[in-house]
Enzyme design. Sequence first.
Site, PDB file in Angstrom:
ATOM      1  N   ARG A 121       0.825  -1.238   0.000  1.00 54.41           N
ATOM      2  CA  ARG A 121       0.000   0.000   0.000  1.00 54.41           C
ATOM      3  C   ARG A 121       0.844   1.267   0.000  1.00 54.41           C
ATOM      4  O   ARG A 121       0.436   2.310   0.475  1.00 54.41           O
ATOM      5  CB  ARG A 121      -0.965   0.029   1.183  1.00 54.41           C
ATOM      6  CG  ARG A 121      -1.962  -1.095   1.151  1.00 54.41           C
ATOM      7  CD  ARG A 121      -3.171  -0.813   2.014  1.00 54.41           C
ATOM      8  NE  ARG A 121      -3.987  -1.997   2.064  1.00 54.41           N
ATOM      9  CZ  ARG A 121      -3.868  -2.939   2.985  1.00 54.41           C
ATOM     10  NH1 ARG A 121      -2.985  -2.810   3.946  1.00 54.41           N
ATOM     11  NH2 ARG A 121      -4.634  -3.992   2.946  1.00 54.41           N
ATOM     12  N   LYS A 143       3.030  11.736 -10.553  1.00 54.64           N
ATOM     13  CA  LYS A 143       2.152  10.899 -11.381  1.00 54.64           C
ATOM     14  C   LYS A 143       2.944   9.656 -11.765  1.00 54.64           C
ATOM     15  O   LYS A 143       4.043   9.772 -12.322  1.00 54.64           O
ATOM     16  CB  LYS A 143       1.773  11.634 -12.669  1.00 54.64           C
ATOM     17  CG  LYS A 143       0.657  12.609 -12.528  1.00 54.64           C
ATOM     18  CD  LYS A 143       0.267  13.057 -13.926  1.00 54.64           C
ATOM     19  CE  LYS A 143      -0.596  14.248 -13.927  1.00 54.64           C
ATOM     20  NZ  LYS A 143      -0.792  14.767 -15.292  1.00 54.64           N
ATOM     21  N   GLU A 185      10.400  19.857 -24.306  1.00 55.47           N
ATOM     22  CA  GLU A 185       9.642  20.156 -23.070  1.00 55.47           C
ATOM     23  C   GLU A 185      10.118  21.482 -22.462  1.00 55.47           C
ATOM     24  O   GLU A 185       9.348  22.195 -21.844  1.00 55.47           O
ATOM     25  CB  GLU A 185       9.789  19.025 -22.045  1.00 55.47           C
ATOM     26  CG  GLU A 185       9.104  17.716 -22.429  1.00 55.47           C
ATOM     27  CD  GLU A 185       7.580  17.691 -22.215  1.00 55.47           C
ATOM     28  OE1 GLU A 185       7.006  18.676 -21.725  1.00 55.47           O
ATOM     29  OE2 GLU A 185       6.968  16.657 -22.583  1.00 55.47           O
ATOM     30  N   LYS A 227       7.753  23.615 -12.799  1.00 51.15           N
ATOM     31  CA  LYS A 227       6.952  22.396 -12.575  1.00 51.15           C
ATOM     32  C   LYS A 227       6.589  22.272 -11.097  1.00 51.15           C
ATOM     33  O   LYS A 227       5.448  21.960 -10.738  1.00 51.15           O
ATOM     34  CB  LYS A 227       7.725  21.164 -13.041  1.00 51.15           C
ATOM     35  CG  LYS A 227       7.021  19.851 -12.703  1.00 51.15           C
ATOM     36  CD  LYS A 227       6.486  19.124 -13.879  1.00 51.15           C
ATOM     37  CE  LYS A 227       5.576  17.970 -13.495  1.00 51.15           C
ATOM     38  NZ  LYS A 227       5.665  16.844 -14.367  1.00 51.15           N
ATOM     39  N   GLU A 237      -4.240  17.422 -10.179  1.00 58.09           N
ATOM     40  CA  GLU A 237      -4.849  17.917 -11.422  1.00 58.09           C
ATOM     41  C   GLU A 237      -6.351  18.099 -11.291  1.00 58.09           C
ATOM     42  O   GLU A 237      -7.124  17.689 -12.151  1.00 58.09           O
ATOM     43  CB  GLU A 237      -4.510  16.945 -12.571  1.00 58.09           C
ATOM     44  CG  GLU A 237      -4.485  17.640 -13.906  1.00 58.09           C
ATOM     45  CD  GLU A 237      -3.669  16.921 -14.956  1.00 58.09           C
ATOM     46  OE1 GLU A 237      -3.137  15.831 -14.686  1.00 58.09           O
ATOM     47  OE2 GLU A 237      -3.550  17.487 -16.049  1.00 58.09           O
ATOM     48  N   ARG A 242      -2.568  22.381 -13.311  1.00 53.26           N
ATOM     49  CA  ARG A 242      -1.593  21.457 -13.919  1.00 53.26           C
ATOM     50  C   ARG A 242      -1.834  21.294 -15.420  1.00 53.26           C
ATOM     51  O   ARG A 242      -0.914  20.954 -16.167  1.00 53.26           O
ATOM     52  CB  ARG A 242      -1.692  20.095 -13.231  1.00 53.26           C
ATOM     53  CG  ARG A 242      -0.467  19.759 -12.384  1.00 53.26           C
ATOM     54  CD  ARG A 242      -0.595  18.363 -11.824  1.00 53.26           C
ATOM     55  NE  ARG A 242       0.502  17.570 -12.329  1.00 53.26           N
ATOM     56  CZ  ARG A 242       1.193  16.692 -11.613  1.00 53.26           C
ATOM     57  NH1 ARG A 242       0.891  16.439 -10.381  1.00 53.26           N
ATOM     58  NH2 ARG A 242       2.187  16.036 -12.141  1.00 53.26           N
ATOM     59  N   ASN A 246       0.106  20.590 -20.249  1.00 50.42           N
ATOM     60  CA  ASN A 246      -0.242  19.776 -21.420  1.00 50.42           C
ATOM     61  C   ASN A 246      -0.151  20.541 -22.733  1.00 50.42           C
ATOM     62  O   ASN A 246      -0.594  20.048 -23.773  1.00 50.42           O
ATOM     63  CB  ASN A 246      -1.667  19.218 -21.275  1.00 50.42           C
ATOM     64  CG  ASN A 246      -1.744  18.176 -20.186  1.00 50.42           C
ATOM     65  OD1 ASN A 246      -0.766  17.491 -19.914  1.00 50.42           O
ATOM     66  ND2 ASN A 246      -2.886  18.075 -19.538  1.00 50.42           N
ATOM     67  N   HIS A 249       0.536  18.754 -25.924  1.00 54.33           N
ATOM     68  CA  HIS A 249       0.424  17.320 -25.677  1.00 54.33           C
ATOM     69  C   HIS A 249      -0.857  16.706 -26.250  1.00 54.33           C
ATOM     70  O   HIS A 249      -0.922  15.498 -26.407  1.00 54.33           O
ATOM     71  CB  HIS A 249       0.502  17.035 -24.175  1.00 54.33           C
ATOM     72  CG  HIS A 249       1.909  17.133 -23.645  1.00 54.33           C
ATOM     73  ND1 HIS A 249       2.660  18.277 -23.754  1.00 54.33           N
ATOM     74  CD2 HIS A 249       2.718  16.223 -23.020  1.00 54.33           C
ATOM     75  CE1 HIS A 249       3.854  18.069 -23.206  1.00 54.33           C
ATOM     76  NE2 HIS A 249       3.913  16.838 -22.763  1.00 54.33           N
ATOM     77  N   HIS A 253       0.209  13.887 -28.410  1.00 58.28           N
ATOM     78  CA  HIS A 253      -0.059  12.478 -28.074  1.00 58.28           C
ATOM     79  C   HIS A 253      -0.722  11.763 -29.240  1.00 58.28           C
ATOM     80  O   HIS A 253      -0.444  10.594 -29.496  1.00 58.28           O
ATOM     81  CB  HIS A 253      -0.964  12.384 -26.848  1.00 58.28           C
ATOM     82  CG  HIS A 253      -0.203  12.507 -25.557  1.00 58.28           C
ATOM     83  ND1 HIS A 253      -0.790  12.903 -24.377  1.00 58.28           N
ATOM     84  CD2 HIS A 253       1.099  12.275 -25.251  1.00 58.28           C
ATOM     85  CE1 HIS A 253       0.129  12.917 -23.421  1.00 58.28           C
ATOM     86  NE2 HIS A 253       1.280  12.554 -23.927  1.00 58.28           N
ATOM     87  N   HIS A 266       8.356  11.268 -28.015  1.00 61.09           N
ATOM     88  CA  HIS A 266       7.449  12.171 -27.307  1.00 61.09           C
ATOM     89  C   HIS A 266       7.776  13.648 -27.564  1.00 61.09           C
ATOM     90  O   HIS A 266       6.908  14.448 -27.908  1.00 61.09           O
ATOM     91  CB  HIS A 266       7.508  11.858 -25.801  1.00 61.09           C
ATOM     92  CG  HIS A 266       6.612  12.725 -24.983  1.00 61.09           C
ATOM     93  ND1 HIS A 266       5.248  12.607 -25.012  1.00 61.09           N
ATOM     94  CD2 HIS A 266       6.893  13.747 -24.134  1.00 61.09           C
ATOM     95  CE1 HIS A 266       4.725  13.517 -24.209  1.00 61.09           C
ATOM     96  NE2 HIS A 266       5.704  14.222 -23.668  1.00 61.09           N
TER      97      HIS A 266
HETATM   98  N1  GLY Z   1       5.595  12.080 -12.935  1.00 66.14           N
HETATM   99  C1  GLY Z   1       5.313  13.159 -13.748  1.00 66.14           C
HETATM  100  C2  GLY Z   1       4.328  14.094 -13.219  1.00 66.14           C
HETATM  101  O1  GLY Z   1       3.816  13.917 -12.130  1.00 66.14           O
HETATM  102  O2  GLY Z   1       3.991  15.056 -13.881  1.00 66.14           O
END
Ligand code: GLY
Length: 364
Positions: A121, A143, A185, A227, A237, A242, A246, A249, A253, A266
């Site tokens: 966990r 993320k 980026e 960031k 998000e 956040r 993008n 993107h 994508h 990418h």
């Molecule tokens: N791991 C990438 C982010 O959280 O944006």
Amino acid sequence: MKIIKLKLKERSYPIYIEEGIIAKSGSLLRRLQLGSDAAIITNQYLEKKIGQRLKGSLKKYNISSKIYTVPDSEKAKSFRHCLNLIDKISKYDNNKSLFLIALGGGVIGDLTGFVASIYKRGIAYIQIPTTLLAQIDSAIGGKTAIDLPIAKNLIGAFHQPKAVIVDPGLLKSLPKRQLKAGLAEIIKYAAIKDKPLFSFLKNNYKKIISLDKKAVELIETKCIAIKTRIVEQDEKEKKGIRTILNFGHTIGHAIESAGGYNKYNHGEAISIGMICAAQISHNLKLLREENLDKIISLVRLYGLPTRIKGIALNKIMSSLAKDKKFIHGRNRFVLPVEIGKVKVISNIPQDAIRKAILKHGSCY
Ligand code: GLY
């Protein structure tokens, strides 16, 4: 050493930036008291190149470690590799004092972070990103994800690392194509939030591309700070803050996916994605032509693609329709309105998207 603190109450963590810092990992991690055993997740190339050095530094500070390798490609972000890894690290977790180290690019960071989020966990992990893209973007923010056959990153969790160790010296052995992908980026960060950074990128191409120490530390520190501040305001998000990360993107994508993930990497795909988004913005009279031209020129200056070649428009449009960022089927685009400023706009007509793609693509 530069230290940027990402502040999220009990989930706060430091991001250390310094050339050669990898040799200090042991002392940095000892201070953080994450545990006595580290499982280092990496690939075979990095195991030889840096893994042993990292192990040595940990050993000096009484942290035992074991290296686990995964394939050097997106394939590593599969259920199979994820479960395999969990099975192996659980056998190493005898002292119940295990933490994970992601030593690699975005794929290894995402996979390691996801394993850390579900094993028992949730256990601690740290990020040691080795590519430009991972150092300024994917290693920061929490993320984590693995892929499903139908789409990338469909299974994931928010799980912040306990520290990020950024060694710009590692970029010296990065293939040029990967370096440029990271620069895409960086252009994104400049375009959404930092006009002076945009000018710096324009005026210091030679220094940046030849990895001048000062120039690289400066641009990395700026991007990491951007960031960090965005993640602090909108960790999960939920507030639409956040979302601005993008930029480029959405169409990017779709280009990546329509190209079968091998035609464009990418960074290359989001380069064209940024140009298409800027074109949409210009067509909607939100962005002046001279600013559209500035974005295209900067992308071109760094040798990144400015046009889509050899992908069917319908394929791009159907990939776009599957975008998981869309809400209740409504599309959402981050559109530049000035250099350093963007707006999030929903429900852009399909025709406007098609027009922008066709203007910057030789699509059939
Ligand atoms: N791991 C990438 C982010 O959280 O944006």
